[in-house]
Scaffold this motif. Structure first.
Motif, PDB file in Angstrom:
ATOM      1  N   GLU A 167      11.543   5.013 -18.838  1.00  0.00           N
ATOM      2  CA  GLU A 167      11.379   3.620 -19.259  1.00  0.00           C
ATOM      3  C   GLU A 167      10.189   2.972 -18.555  1.00  0.00           C
ATOM      4  O   GLU A 167       9.898   3.262 -17.387  1.00  0.00           O
ATOM      5  N   ILE A 168       9.500   2.101 -19.275  1.00  0.00           N
ATOM      6  CA  ILE A 168       8.429   1.289 -18.706  1.00  0.00           C
ATOM      7  C   ILE A 168       9.002  -0.065 -18.310  1.00  0.00           C
ATOM      8  O   ILE A 168       9.736  -0.683 -19.078  1.00  0.00           O
ATOM      9  N   ALA A 169       8.665  -0.521 -17.106  1.00  0.00           N
ATOM     10  CA  ALA A 169       9.070  -1.849 -16.641  1.00  0.00           C
ATOM     11  C   ALA A 169       7.820  -2.696 -16.423  1.00  0.00           C
ATOM     12  O   ALA A 169       6.875  -2.262 -15.769  1.00  0.00           O
ATOM     13  N   ILE A 170       7.804  -3.893 -16.991  1.00  0.00           N
ATOM     14  CA  ILE A 170       6.733  -4.845 -16.730  1.00  0.00           C
ATOM     15  C   ILE A 170       7.104  -5.590 -15.457  1.00  0.00           C
ATOM     16  O   ILE A 170       8.185  -6.202 -15.376  1.00  0.00           O
ATOM     17  N   THR A 171       6.259  -5.539 -14.460  1.00  0.00           N
ATOM     18  CA  THR A 171       6.623  -5.973 -13.116  1.00  0.00           C
ATOM     19  C   THR A 171       5.601  -6.952 -12.537  1.00  0.00           C
ATOM     20  O   THR A 171       4.514  -7.143 -13.080  1.00  0.00           O
ATOM     21  N   ARG A 172       5.972  -7.511 -11.399  1.00  0.00           N
ATOM     22  CA  ARG A 172       5.019  -8.262 -10.593  1.00  0.00           C
ATOM     23  C   ARG A 172       4.726  -7.447  -9.332  1.00  0.00           C
ATOM     24  O   ARG A 172       5.452  -6.494  -9.016  1.00  0.00           O
ATOM     25  N   LEU A 173       3.679  -7.810  -8.616  1.00  0.00           N
ATOM     26  CA  LEU A 173       3.337  -7.109  -7.388  1.00  0.00           C
ATOM     27  C   LEU A 173       4.335  -7.434  -6.281  1.00  0.00           C
ATOM     28  O   LEU A 173       4.692  -8.599  -6.084  1.00  0.00           O
ATOM     29  N   ALA A 174       4.786  -6.409  -5.577  1.00  0.00           N
ATOM     30  CA  ALA A 174       5.572  -6.648  -4.367  1.00  0.00           C
ATOM     31  C   ALA A 174       4.679  -7.315  -3.323  1.00  0.00           C
ATOM     32  O   ALA A 174       3.447  -7.262  -3.416  1.00  0.00           O
ATOM     33  N   ARG A 175       5.294  -7.939  -2.342  1.00  0.00           N
ATOM     34  CA  ARG A 175       4.519  -8.672  -1.340  1.00  0.00           C
ATOM     35  C   ARG A 175       3.650  -7.730  -0.526  1.00  0.00           C
ATOM     36  O   ARG A 175       2.476  -7.962  -0.300  1.00  0.00           O
ATOM     37  N   ARG A 176       4.233  -6.659  -0.055  1.00  0.00           N
ATOM     38  CA  ARG A 176       3.460  -5.636   0.650  1.00  0.00           C
ATOM     39  C   ARG A 176       4.275  -4.359   0.733  1.00  0.00           C
ATOM     40  O   ARG A 176       5.497  -4.372   0.600  1.00  0.00           O
ATOM     41  N   ARG A 177       3.593  -3.233   0.963  1.00  0.00           N
ATOM     42  CA  ARG A 177       4.258  -1.933   1.017  1.00  0.00           C
ATOM     43  C   ARG A 177       4.253  -1.366   2.434  1.00  0.00           C
ATOM     44  O   ARG A 177       5.162  -0.675   2.846  1.00  0.00           O
ATOM     45  N   TYR A 178       3.185  -1.636   3.160  1.00  0.00           N
ATOM     46  CA  TYR A 178       3.057  -1.111   4.516  1.00  0.00           C
ATOM     47  C   TYR A 178       2.853  -2.260   5.505  1.00  0.00           C
ATOM     48  O   TYR A 178       2.319  -3.307   5.150  1.00  0.00           O
ATOM     49  N   ARG A 179       3.249  -2.024   6.737  1.00  0.00           N
ATOM     50  CA  ARG A 179       2.922  -2.936   7.819  1.00  0.00           C
ATOM     51  C   ARG A 179       2.037  -2.159   8.793  1.00  0.00           C
ATOM     52  O   ARG A 179       2.526  -1.392   9.630  1.00  0.00           O
ATOM     53  N   PRO A 180       0.718  -2.343   8.673  1.00  0.00           N
ATOM     54  CA  PRO A 180      -0.197  -1.524   9.472  1.00  0.00           C
ATOM     55  C   PRO A 180      -0.173  -1.893  10.940  1.00  0.00           C
ATOM     56  O   PRO A 180       0.064  -3.049  11.318  1.00  0.00           O
ATOM     57  N   THR A 181      -0.411  -0.906  11.771  1.00  0.00           N
ATOM     58  CA  THR A 181      -0.523  -1.119  13.208  1.00  0.00           C
ATOM     59  C   THR A 181      -1.494  -0.072  13.758  1.00  0.00           C
ATOM     60  O   THR A 181      -2.045   0.735  13.004  1.00  0.00           O
ATOM     61  N   HIS A 228     -10.112   9.927  27.185  1.00  0.00           N
ATOM     62  CA  HIS A 228     -10.583   8.679  26.597  1.00  0.00           C
ATOM     63  C   HIS A 228      -9.687   8.282  25.424  1.00  0.00           C
ATOM     64  O   HIS A 228      -9.327   9.120  24.594  1.00  0.00           O
ATOM     65  N   PRO A 229      -9.343   7.015  25.294  1.00  0.00           N
ATOM     66  CA  PRO A 229      -8.479   6.597  24.186  1.00  0.00           C
ATOM     67  C   PRO A 229      -9.220   6.551  22.863  1.00  0.00           C
ATOM     68  O   PRO A 229     -10.410   6.253  22.808  1.00  0.00           O
ATOM     69  N   TYR A 230      -8.505   6.866  21.805  1.00  0.00           N
ATOM     70  CA  TYR A 230      -9.000   6.647  20.449  1.00  0.00           C
ATOM     71  C   TYR A 230      -7.832   6.141  19.617  1.00  0.00           C
ATOM     72  O   TYR A 230      -6.677   6.199  20.046  1.00  0.00           O
ATOM     73  N   TYR A 231      -8.138   5.614  18.429  1.00  0.00           N
ATOM     74  CA  TYR A 231      -7.128   4.847  17.708  1.00  0.00           C
ATOM     75  C   TYR A 231      -7.063   5.244  16.242  1.00  0.00           C
ATOM     76  O   TYR A 231      -8.085   5.483  15.603  1.00  0.00           O
ATOM     77  N   TRP A 232      -5.841   5.309  15.730  1.00  0.00           N
ATOM     78  CA  TRP A 232      -5.573   5.519  14.305  1.00  0.00           C
ATOM     79  C   TRP A 232      -4.888   4.269  13.741  1.00  0.00           C
ATOM     80  O   TRP A 232      -3.980   3.727  14.364  1.00  0.00           O
ATOM     81  N   ILE A 233      -5.343   3.834  12.574  1.00  0.00           N
ATOM     82  CA  ILE A 233      -4.570   2.830  11.843  1.00  0.00           C
ATOM     83  C   ILE A 233      -3.455   3.562  11.118  1.00  0.00           C
ATOM     84  O   ILE A 233      -3.712   4.498  10.357  1.00  0.00           O
ATOM     85  N   VAL A 234      -2.224   3.170  11.376  1.00  0.00           N
ATOM     86  CA  VAL A 234      -1.072   3.795  10.729  1.00  0.00           C
ATOM     87  C   VAL A 234      -0.247   2.700  10.067  1.00  0.00           C
ATOM     88  O   VAL A 234      -0.308   1.530  10.452  1.00  0.00           O
ATOM     89  N   GLY A 235       0.510   3.075   9.057  1.00  0.00           N
ATOM     90  CA  GLY A 235       1.309   2.095   8.328  1.00  0.00           C
ATOM     91  C   GLY A 235       2.782   2.427   8.379  1.00  0.00           C
ATOM     92  O   GLY A 235       3.173   3.579   8.167  1.00  0.00           O
TER      93      GLY A 235
END
Length: 259
Positions: free
Chosen positions: A182-196, A206-213
């Motif tokens: 089935e096809i559903a006509i939808t609206r966008l959810a507020r967000r899917r990931y909370r990045p950190t 030495h430190p290095y950093y990854w953006i993760v969700g």
């Protein structure tokens, strides 16, 4: 014949873009301009600090196909400058779903947003995948059902157009979908990931950093994420690129200006 532009953010050698061409090749004249390399999460980035290089690529079913060493939005700009106007633009089929208001991060959705700003009816289409089983460029992925829905939706848009107020469609297909899903006509959810940010140390300390969700697991009924993840339906979200809030301007003026 209608002129159809196809692009993506996974790169011109992705099986998903070839599945998109195959899905609509008999609906019009197909032109392909896509990045030469993987450009996921590039959003609406443009290449302004260096020249772009283009390479002719053989894509069966396309009138002509170029690989560009730039971003998805660069590909749209190149296509419009090179080939003029189009009756329909398609971005995808993307490896992995593009859901929620975070579609502005997606190179796939952003390419469709870019074509929509030029007044071209646009479709961004993505296929949910199991990343544990997904190989480079979509090897081993079955795009046939996503192609079925893309063709069905593209044909309807070419024949009937969009309702007033719709500039593009954001389509997501479950990985376990069938042609009868089935096809559903939808609206966008507020967000899917909370990045950190995740901090790690290299071998020299030495430190290095990854953006993760961190994924959100609960979604409101009626949203694209709920339709795909909970109901296992094909979500079709109508998008208007005018992001102006639908409010009473006088009320806002009263708040800001003390009227």
């Amino acid at each position: 014949m209608p002129r159809i532009l196809i692009t993506n953010d996974d790169g011109i050698y992705s099986k998903g873009i070839r599945a998109a061409v195959e899905a609509v090749q008999d609906l019009g004249e197909v032109y392909v301009v896509a990045p030469l390399f993987q450009r996921s999460a590039s959003g609406r980035a443009m290449t302004l600090h260096r020249p772009l290089r283009a390479k002719l690529v053989d894509v069966p079913g396309a009138k002509v196909a170029y690989g560009l060493d730039g971003m998805p939005v660069d590909c749209v700009i190149f296509a419009l400058a090179r080939f003029s106007d189009f009756d329909l633009a398609i971005s995808g089929i993307n490896l992995g779903e593009n859901l929620s208001t975070e579609i502005t991060v997606s190179g796939t959705a952003s390419a469709a947003i870019e074509t929509a700003t030029h007044g071209i009816p646009s479709i961004a289409v993505s296929l949910e995948v199991d990343w544990r089983k997904t190989l480079s460029e979509g090897e081993g992925i079955d795009f046939s059902v996503a192609s079925h829905f893309l063709r069905r939706i593209a044909k309807a848009v070419l024949e009937r157009g969009f309702p007033d107020g719709v500039d593009m469609l954001n389509v997501n297909v479950p990985r376990d979908a069938t042609p009868e899903t089935e096809i559903a006509i939808t609206r966008l959810a507020r967000r899917r990931y909370r990045p950190t940010i995740e901090e790690r140390l290299d071998p020299r300390g030495h430190p290095y950093y990854w953006i993760v969700g961190r994924k959100c697991e609960k979604f409101e009924p009626g949203t694209d994420a709920y339709a795909l993840k909970v109901e296992r339906k094909v979500s079709v979200t109508p998008v208007n690129i005018d992001m102006t809030a639908k409010i009473d301007f006088e009320e806002l003026g009263g708040i800001l200006l003390g009227k």
